[in-house]
Design a protein around this motif. Structure first.
Motif, PDB file in Angstrom:
ATOM      1  N   ARG A 116       0.834  -1.199   0.000  1.00  0.00           N
ATOM      2  CA  ARG A 116       0.000   0.000   0.000  1.00  0.00           C
ATOM      3  C   ARG A 116       0.869   1.249   0.000  1.00  0.00           C
ATOM      4  O   ARG A 116       1.768   1.378   0.814  1.00  0.00           O
ATOM      5  CB  ARG A 116      -0.883  -0.010   1.252  1.00  0.00           C
ATOM      6  CG  ARG A 116      -1.816   1.158   1.358  1.00  0.00           C
ATOM      7  CD  ARG A 116      -2.593   1.081   2.674  1.00  0.00           C
ATOM      8  NE  ARG A 116      -3.613   2.091   2.737  1.00  0.00           N
ATOM      9  CZ  ARG A 116      -3.380   3.356   3.057  1.00  0.00           C
ATOM     10  NH1 ARG A 116      -2.171   3.767   3.352  1.00  0.00           N
ATOM     11  NH2 ARG A 116      -4.368   4.221   3.071  1.00  0.00           N
ATOM     12  N   ASN A 117       0.599   2.166  -0.905  1.00  0.00           N
ATOM     13  CA  ASN A 117       1.247   3.485  -0.947  1.00  0.00           C
ATOM     14  C   ASN A 117       2.763   3.422  -0.754  1.00  0.00           C
ATOM     15  O   ASN A 117       3.330   4.116   0.069  1.00  0.00           O
ATOM     16  CB  ASN A 117       0.645   4.405   0.119  1.00  0.00           C
ATOM     17  CG  ASN A 117      -0.794   4.750  -0.171  1.00  0.00           C
ATOM     18  OD1 ASN A 117      -1.297   4.486  -1.261  1.00  0.00           O
ATOM     19  ND2 ASN A 117      -1.470   5.325   0.793  1.00  0.00           N
ATOM     20  N   GLY A 118       3.429   2.571  -1.509  1.00  0.00           N
ATOM     21  CA  GLY A 118       4.891   2.521  -1.471  1.00  0.00           C
ATOM     22  C   GLY A 118       5.477   1.781  -0.293  1.00  0.00           C
ATOM     23  O   GLY A 118       6.653   1.924   0.003  1.00  0.00           O
ATOM     24  N   GLY A 119       4.675   0.966   0.381  1.00  0.00           N
ATOM     25  CA  GLY A 119       5.180   0.218   1.525  1.00  0.00           C
ATOM     26  C   GLY A 119       4.646  -1.199   1.558  1.00  0.00           C
ATOM     27  O   GLY A 119       3.567  -1.493   1.046  1.00  0.00           O
ATOM     28  N   LEU A 120       5.421  -2.081   2.147  1.00  0.00           N
ATOM     29  CA  LEU A 120       5.037  -3.471   2.318  1.00  0.00           C
ATOM     30  C   LEU A 120       4.833  -3.717   3.804  1.00  0.00           C
ATOM     31  O   LEU A 120       5.695  -3.362   4.611  1.00  0.00           O
ATOM     32  CB  LEU A 120       6.138  -4.383   1.774  1.00  0.00           C
ATOM     33  CG  LEU A 120       5.819  -5.853   1.630  1.00  0.00           C
ATOM     34  CD1 LEU A 120       4.701  -6.059   0.620  1.00  0.00           C
ATOM     35  CD2 LEU A 120       7.060  -6.598   1.168  1.00  0.00           C
ATOM     36  N   CYS A 121       3.695  -4.299   4.182  1.00  0.00           N
ATOM     37  CA  CYS A 121       3.362  -4.475   5.586  1.00  0.00           C
ATOM     38  C   CYS A 121       3.053  -5.935   5.884  1.00  0.00           C
ATOM     39  O   CYS A 121       2.452  -6.636   5.067  1.00  0.00           O
ATOM     40  CB  CYS A 121       2.152  -3.619   5.956  1.00  0.00           C
ATOM     41  SG  CYS A 121       1.715  -3.729   7.704  1.00  0.00           S
ATOM     42  N   LEU A 122       3.468  -6.387   7.051  1.00  0.00           N
ATOM     43  CA  LEU A 122       3.109  -7.704   7.561  1.00  0.00           C
ATOM     44  C   LEU A 122       2.429  -7.484   8.906  1.00  0.00           C
ATOM     45  O   LEU A 122       2.986  -6.820   9.780  1.00  0.00           O
ATOM     46  CB  LEU A 122       4.344  -8.589   7.737  1.00  0.00           C
ATOM     47  CG  LEU A 122       4.104  -9.929   8.426  1.00  0.00           C
ATOM     48  CD1 LEU A 122       3.212 -10.817   7.583  1.00  0.00           C
ATOM     49  CD2 LEU A 122       5.418 -10.614   8.707  1.00  0.00           C
ATOM     50  N   MET A 123       1.230  -8.030   9.037  1.00  0.00           N
ATOM     51  CA  MET A 123       0.492  -7.919  10.296  1.00  0.00           C
ATOM     52  C   MET A 123       0.107  -9.321  10.749  1.00  0.00           C
ATOM     53  O   MET A 123      -0.337 -10.135   9.943  1.00  0.00           O
ATOM     54  CB  MET A 123      -0.770  -7.077  10.106  1.00  0.00           C
ATOM     55  CG  MET A 123      -1.567  -6.907  11.389  1.00  0.00           C
ATOM     56  SD  MET A 123      -3.158  -6.060  11.168  1.00  0.00           S
ATOM     57  CE  MET A 123      -2.659  -4.507  10.491  1.00  0.00           C
ATOM     58  N   ARG A 124       0.296  -9.593  12.032  1.00  0.00           N
ATOM     59  CA  ARG A 124      -0.108 -10.879  12.610  1.00  0.00           C
ATOM     60  C   ARG A 124      -1.024 -10.602  13.796  1.00  0.00           C
ATOM     61  O   ARG A 124      -0.659  -9.887  14.717  1.00  0.00           O
ATOM     62  CB  ARG A 124       1.099 -11.666  13.086  1.00  0.00           C
ATOM     63  CG  ARG A 124       0.692 -13.046  13.627  1.00  0.00           C
ATOM     64  CD  ARG A 124       1.796 -13.702  14.339  1.00  0.00           C
ATOM     65  NE  ARG A 124       1.941 -13.004  15.624  1.00  0.00           N
ATOM     66  CZ  ARG A 124       2.816 -13.324  16.549  1.00  0.00           C
ATOM     67  NH1 ARG A 124       3.663 -14.284  16.346  1.00  0.00           N
ATOM     68  NH2 ARG A 124       2.880 -12.658  17.681  1.00  0.00           N
ATOM     69  N   SER A 125      -2.214 -11.200  13.761  1.00  0.00           N
ATOM     70  CA  SER A 125      -3.159 -11.099  14.871  1.00  0.00           C
ATOM     71  C   SER A 125      -3.395 -12.506  15.401  1.00  0.00           C
ATOM     72  O   SER A 125      -3.708 -13.408  14.635  1.00  0.00           O
ATOM     73  CB  SER A 125      -4.485 -10.503  14.406  1.00  0.00           C
ATOM     74  OG  SER A 125      -4.292  -9.204  13.890  1.00  0.00           O
TER      75      SER A 125
END
Length: 148
Positions: A18-27
């Motif tokens: 998203r918008n020039g960034g890579l994100c990893l989220m763990r819930s």
């Protein structure tokens, strides 16, 4: 914005671009059923049986930090939040305590350039470095005279 949701057990992993960034989220939730119920992407996926889903949607106007950390949302169940940000990188944790929705979140985000620059440098090094000479291994041949 492109998202991949993966739910192998009690944890729901979201990988997002998203918008020039890579994100990893763990819930991490109490059960697998609760974890998989939190993802509309998996619910609508043809890969629902294996707990995987993909989606693509138009990105909203807020920054990546506000989007991934829910900075504009009123989240009354968040007991603890801690975030570290520097130069477009984000690392953070959250704990939520709503009854039947208790979970902990871990968020890590990196801008595209932090992945692109090292890969480019490695590629340049591989292209410009001299190849080493290969030394073929000799295979010992059988000598029928010595075999008795």
């Amino acid at each position: 914005m492109e998202l991949i949701h993966i739910c192998p057990g009690r944890a729901l992993y979201i990988i997002g671009s998203r918008n020039g960034g890579l994100c990893l989220m763990r819930s991490v939730y109490q059960t697998h059923e609760v974890a998989i119920s939190k993802s509309i992407t998996i619910f609508n996926s043809s890969l629902k049986r294996i707990g995987v889903g993909c989606s693509s949607e138009k990105s909203s106007n807020e920054t990546n930090m506000k989007y991934w950390t829910k900075g504009d949302w009123a989240v009354p169940d968040t007991v603890s939040q801690s975030y570290w940000t520097f130069g477009g990188f984000v690392f953070g944790t959250e704990s939520h305590t709503t009854i039947s929705d208790e979970h902990d979140e871990l968020i890590a985000m990196a801008p595209y350039w932090s992945i692109l620059v090292p890969l480019t440098l490695i590629s340049l090094w591989l292209l410009l470095s001299k190849p080493r000479n290969s030394s073929p291994k000799k295979i010992a041949e059988r000598n029928p005279e010595k075999m008795v």
